[in-house]
Write a protein that holds these residues in place. Structure first.
Motif, PDB file in Angstrom:
ATOM      1  N   PRO A  97       8.137 -68.524 -14.272  1.00 61.34           N
ATOM      2  CA  PRO A  97       7.351 -69.530 -14.990  1.00 61.34           C
ATOM      3  C   PRO A  97       7.333 -70.859 -14.235  1.00 61.34           C
ATOM      4  CG  PRO A  97       8.708 -68.304 -16.522  1.00 61.34           C
ATOM      5  CD  PRO A  97       9.129 -67.875 -15.145  1.00 61.34           C
ATOM      6  N   GLY A  98       6.149 -71.373 -14.010  1.00 65.79           N
ATOM      7  CA  GLY A  98       5.984 -72.610 -13.244  1.00 65.79           C
ATOM      8  C   GLY A  98       5.421 -72.373 -11.865  1.00 65.79           C
ATOM      9  N   PHE A  99       5.491 -71.132 -11.398  1.00 65.88           N
ATOM     10  CA  PHE A  99       4.962 -70.802 -10.066  1.00 65.88           C
ATOM     11  C   PHE A  99       3.437 -70.898 -10.003  1.00 65.88           C
ATOM     12  CE2 PHE A  99       8.126 -68.279  -7.241  1.00 65.88           C
ATOM     13  CZ  PHE A  99       9.030 -69.321  -7.336  1.00 65.88           C
ATOM     14  N   GLY A 100       2.791 -70.957 -11.173  1.00 66.09           N
ATOM     15  CA  GLY A 100       1.344 -71.118 -11.182  1.00 66.09           C
ATOM     16  C   GLY A 100       0.901 -72.376 -10.455  1.00 66.09           C
ATOM     17  N   GLY A 101       1.818 -73.335 -10.346  1.00 68.88           N
ATOM     18  CA  GLY A 101       1.514 -74.570  -9.628  1.00 68.88           C
ATOM     19  C   GLY A 101       1.156 -74.360  -8.174  1.00 68.88           C
ATOM     20  N   PHE A 102       1.552 -73.224  -7.612  1.00 68.11           N
ATOM     21  CA  PHE A 102       1.191 -72.947  -6.217  1.00 68.11           C
ATOM     22  C   PHE A 102      -0.321 -72.788  -6.042  1.00 68.11           C
ATOM     23  CE2 PHE A 102       5.697 -71.481  -5.789  1.00 68.11           C
ATOM     24  CZ  PHE A 102       6.042 -72.326  -4.747  1.00 68.11           C
ATOM     25  N   MET A 103      -1.054 -72.610  -7.135  1.00 68.76           N
ATOM     26  CA  MET A 103      -2.506 -72.515  -7.075  1.00 68.76           C
ATOM     27  C   MET A 103      -3.171 -73.884  -6.952  1.00 68.76           C
ATOM     28  SD  MET A 103      -3.745 -69.336  -7.471  1.00 68.76           S
ATOM     29  CE  MET A 103      -5.355 -69.636  -8.214  1.00 68.76           C
ATOM     30  N   ASN A 104      -2.476 -74.929  -7.370  1.00 69.70           N
ATOM     31  CA  ASN A 104      -3.121 -76.226  -7.567  1.00 69.70           C
ATOM     32  C   ASN A 104      -3.619 -76.905  -6.294  1.00 69.70           C
ATOM     33  OD1 ASN A 104      -2.944 -76.153 -10.356  1.00 69.70           O
ATOM     34  ND2 ASN A 104      -0.901 -77.059 -10.381  1.00 69.70           N
ATOM     35  N   GLY A 105      -3.056 -76.565  -5.167  1.00 65.77           N
ATOM     36  CA  GLY A 105      -3.533 -77.162  -3.921  1.00 65.77           C
ATOM     37  C   GLY A 105      -4.999 -76.874  -3.647  1.00 65.77           C
ATOM     38  N   LEU A 112       6.219 -78.755 -11.211  1.00 65.23           N
ATOM     39  CA  LEU A 112       6.101 -79.927 -10.346  1.00 65.23           C
ATOM     40  C   LEU A 112       6.364 -79.561  -8.891  1.00 65.23           C
ATOM     41  CD1 LEU A 112       5.892 -82.955  -9.703  1.00 65.23           C
ATOM     42  CD2 LEU A 112       8.309 -83.162 -10.383  1.00 65.23           C
ATOM     43  N   ILE A 113       7.455 -78.843  -8.648  1.00 68.69           N
ATOM     44  CA  ILE A 113       7.825 -78.484  -7.278  1.00 68.69           C
ATOM     45  C   ILE A 113       6.761 -77.596  -6.638  1.00 68.69           C
ATOM     46  CG2 ILE A 113       9.475 -77.155  -5.885  1.00 68.69           C
ATOM     47  CD1 ILE A 113      11.654 -78.095  -7.861  1.00 68.69           C
ATOM     48  N   SER A 114       6.305 -76.593  -7.371  1.00 60.99           N
ATOM     49  CA  SER A 114       5.309 -75.677  -6.807  1.00 60.99           C
ATOM     50  C   SER A 114       3.983 -76.377  -6.556  1.00 60.99           C
ATOM     51  CB  SER A 114       5.103 -74.469  -7.733  1.00 60.99           C
ATOM     52  OG  SER A 114       4.623 -74.863  -9.001  1.00 60.99           O
ATOM     53  N   THR A 115       3.605 -77.303  -7.438  1.00 55.04           N
ATOM     54  CA  THR A 115       2.358 -78.043  -7.239  1.00 55.04           C
ATOM     55  C   THR A 115       2.459 -78.976  -6.039  1.00 55.04           C
ATOM     56  OG1 THR A 115       1.831 -77.951  -9.602  1.00 55.04           O
ATOM     57  CG2 THR A 115       0.698 -79.625  -8.305  1.00 55.04           C
ATOM     58  N   MET A 116       3.591 -79.627  -5.874  1.00 58.15           N
ATOM     59  CA  MET A 116       3.783 -80.517  -4.722  1.00 58.15           C
ATOM     60  C   MET A 116       3.770 -79.733  -3.414  1.00 58.15           C
ATOM     61  SD  MET A 116       6.626 -83.292  -5.988  1.00 58.15           S
ATOM     62  CE  MET A 116       6.585 -84.136  -4.386  1.00 58.15           C
ATOM     63  N   ILE A 117       4.425 -78.572  -3.402  1.00 60.17           N
ATOM     64  CA  ILE A 117       4.436 -77.744  -2.196  1.00 60.17           C
ATOM     65  C   ILE A 117       3.032 -77.277  -1.872  1.00 60.17           C
ATOM     66  CG2 ILE A 117       5.191 -75.530  -1.230  1.00 60.17           C
ATOM     67  CD1 ILE A 117       7.821 -75.898  -2.772  1.00 60.17           C
ATOM     68  N   SER A 118       2.300 -76.845  -2.891  1.00 61.78           N
ATOM     69  CA  SER A 118       0.931 -76.408  -2.691  1.00 61.78           C
ATOM     70  C   SER A 118       0.061 -77.543  -2.163  1.00 61.78           C
ATOM     71  CB  SER A 118       0.352 -75.881  -4.006  1.00 61.78           C
ATOM     72  OG  SER A 118      -0.966 -75.412  -3.833  1.00 61.78           O
ATOM     73  N   GLY A 119       0.231 -78.740  -2.741  1.00 64.07           N
ATOM     74  CA  GLY A 119      -0.515 -79.896  -2.264  1.00 64.07           C
ATOM     75  C   GLY A 119      -0.175 -80.250  -0.826  1.00 64.07           C
ATOM     76  N   ALA A 120       1.116 -80.200  -0.507  1.00 69.18           N
ATOM     77  CA  ALA A 120       1.550 -80.532   0.853  1.00 69.18           C
ATOM     78  C   ALA A 120       0.993 -79.555   1.880  1.00 69.18           C
ATOM     79  CB  ALA A 120       3.074 -80.550   0.920  1.00 69.18           C
ATOM     80  N   TYR A 148      -9.220 -67.955 -10.697  1.00 73.11           N
ATOM     81  CA  TYR A 148      -7.813 -68.343 -10.698  1.00 73.11           C
ATOM     82  C   TYR A 148      -6.945 -67.507 -11.631  1.00 73.11           C
ATOM     83  CZ  TYR A 148      -7.216 -70.536 -15.283  1.00 73.11           C
ATOM     84  OH  TYR A 148      -7.061 -70.745 -16.630  1.00 73.11           O
ATOM     85  N   SER A 149      -7.520 -66.921 -12.648  1.00 68.39           N
ATOM     86  CA  SER A 149      -6.745 -66.314 -13.733  1.00 68.39           C
ATOM     87  C   SER A 149      -5.771 -65.233 -13.260  1.00 68.39           C
ATOM     88  CB  SER A 149      -7.697 -65.723 -14.782  1.00 68.39           C
ATOM     89  OG  SER A 149      -6.961 -65.130 -15.831  1.00 68.39           O
ATOM     90  N   VAL A 150      -6.247 -64.297 -12.448  1.00 69.25           N
ATOM     91  CA  VAL A 150      -5.391 -63.182 -12.029  1.00 69.25           C
ATOM     92  C   VAL A 150      -4.230 -63.652 -11.151  1.00 69.25           C
ATOM     93  CG1 VAL A 150      -5.297 -61.039 -10.699  1.00 69.25           C
ATOM     94  CG2 VAL A 150      -7.192 -61.447 -12.282  1.00 69.25           C
ATOM     95  N   PRO A 151      -4.482 -64.419 -10.068  1.00 71.78           N
ATOM     96  CA  PRO A 151      -3.340 -64.881  -9.265  1.00 71.78           C
ATOM     97  C   PRO A 151      -2.411 -65.813 -10.030  1.00 71.78           C
ATOM     98  CG  PRO A 151      -5.398 -65.859  -8.495  1.00 71.78           C
ATOM     99  CD  PRO A 151      -5.764 -64.780  -9.442  1.00 71.78           C
TER     100      PRO A 151
END
Length: 203
Positions: A51-59, A162-170, A39-42
């Motif tokens: 900053p905060g876009f890392g949440g797109f990984m969480n899905g 929050l937004i990026s994590t929710m989008i990734s989860g969805a 996960y580290s590189v992406p």
């Protein structure tokens, strides 16, 4: 046909329910572990964009719960699969230690909430997508209240995360898992479940 619904639910777990939910947990744990290793590189690349876009990984760590729920269709299936995946991921070894179990508990419970609100009767792409997104809220909340409490939760970083994590989860845990479930069901592999028979028009 985009929606497959089941109007009644059997609450008693069968051996096949446990077996399939367990398989989902095991397979998910391998994906979770690989994602944790790489996960580290992406993550760094996404955070450098904004900053905060890392949440797109969480899905990548949220999908076991919605997938197990939509196939098994029993209360607790989402939580069971997510917890099993986390326990096995921890057994394989990762950077987060016992936090892996705790955040999985939160993510699984949040994913379960959506199906519980629907009284385990509405099984369609919208419900599964919502489950993935709400699981993302749980992931976000646990992360901030345990590791990032020094940062303003509702500041720019917190909101973007929050937004990026929710989008990734969805998308990852929701939409992709819905279409994976439908694709597998069409092969006949899920005929032991009402969820599989409905897709194939056998229910």
């Amino acid at each position: 046909m985009s929606n497959y619904m089941q109007e009644s639910i059997q609450y008693k777990w069968r051996v096949v329910d446990i077996a399939v939910a367990s398989v989902i947990g095991v397979v998910s744990s391998i994906v979770y572990w690989v994602a944790a290793v790489g996960y580290s590189v992406p993550w760094t690349a996404l955070e450098s964009v904004l900053p905060g876009f890392g949440g797109f990984m969480n899905g990548l760590w949220l999908f076991a719960a919605p997938l197990a729920a939509v196939i098994v269709r029993k209360p607790g299936a989402a939580l069971y699969a997510e917890m099993l995946a986390a326990i096995l991921e921890l057994t394989l070894g990762n950077l987060w230690g016992v936090d892996t179990i705790l955040i999985a508990l939160v993510q699984g419970l949040f994913a379960e909430i959506v199906f519980a609100i629907m009284r385990y009767k509405v099984w369609n792409v919208t419900t599964v997508v919502l489950s993935g997104a709400v699981s993302g809220i749980g992931c976000w909340g646990y992360t901030f209240f345990t590791h990032l409490s020094g940062m303003e939760i509702m500041g720019a970083y917190g909101i973007m995360y929050l937004i990026s994590t929710m989008i990734s989860g969805a998308i990852v845990a929701g939409a992709l898992m819905w279409y994976l479930y439908v694709a597998v069901a069409k092969t006949g592999a899920l005929d032991a479940f009402a969820s599989g028979r409905i897709v194939r028009g056998l229910a």
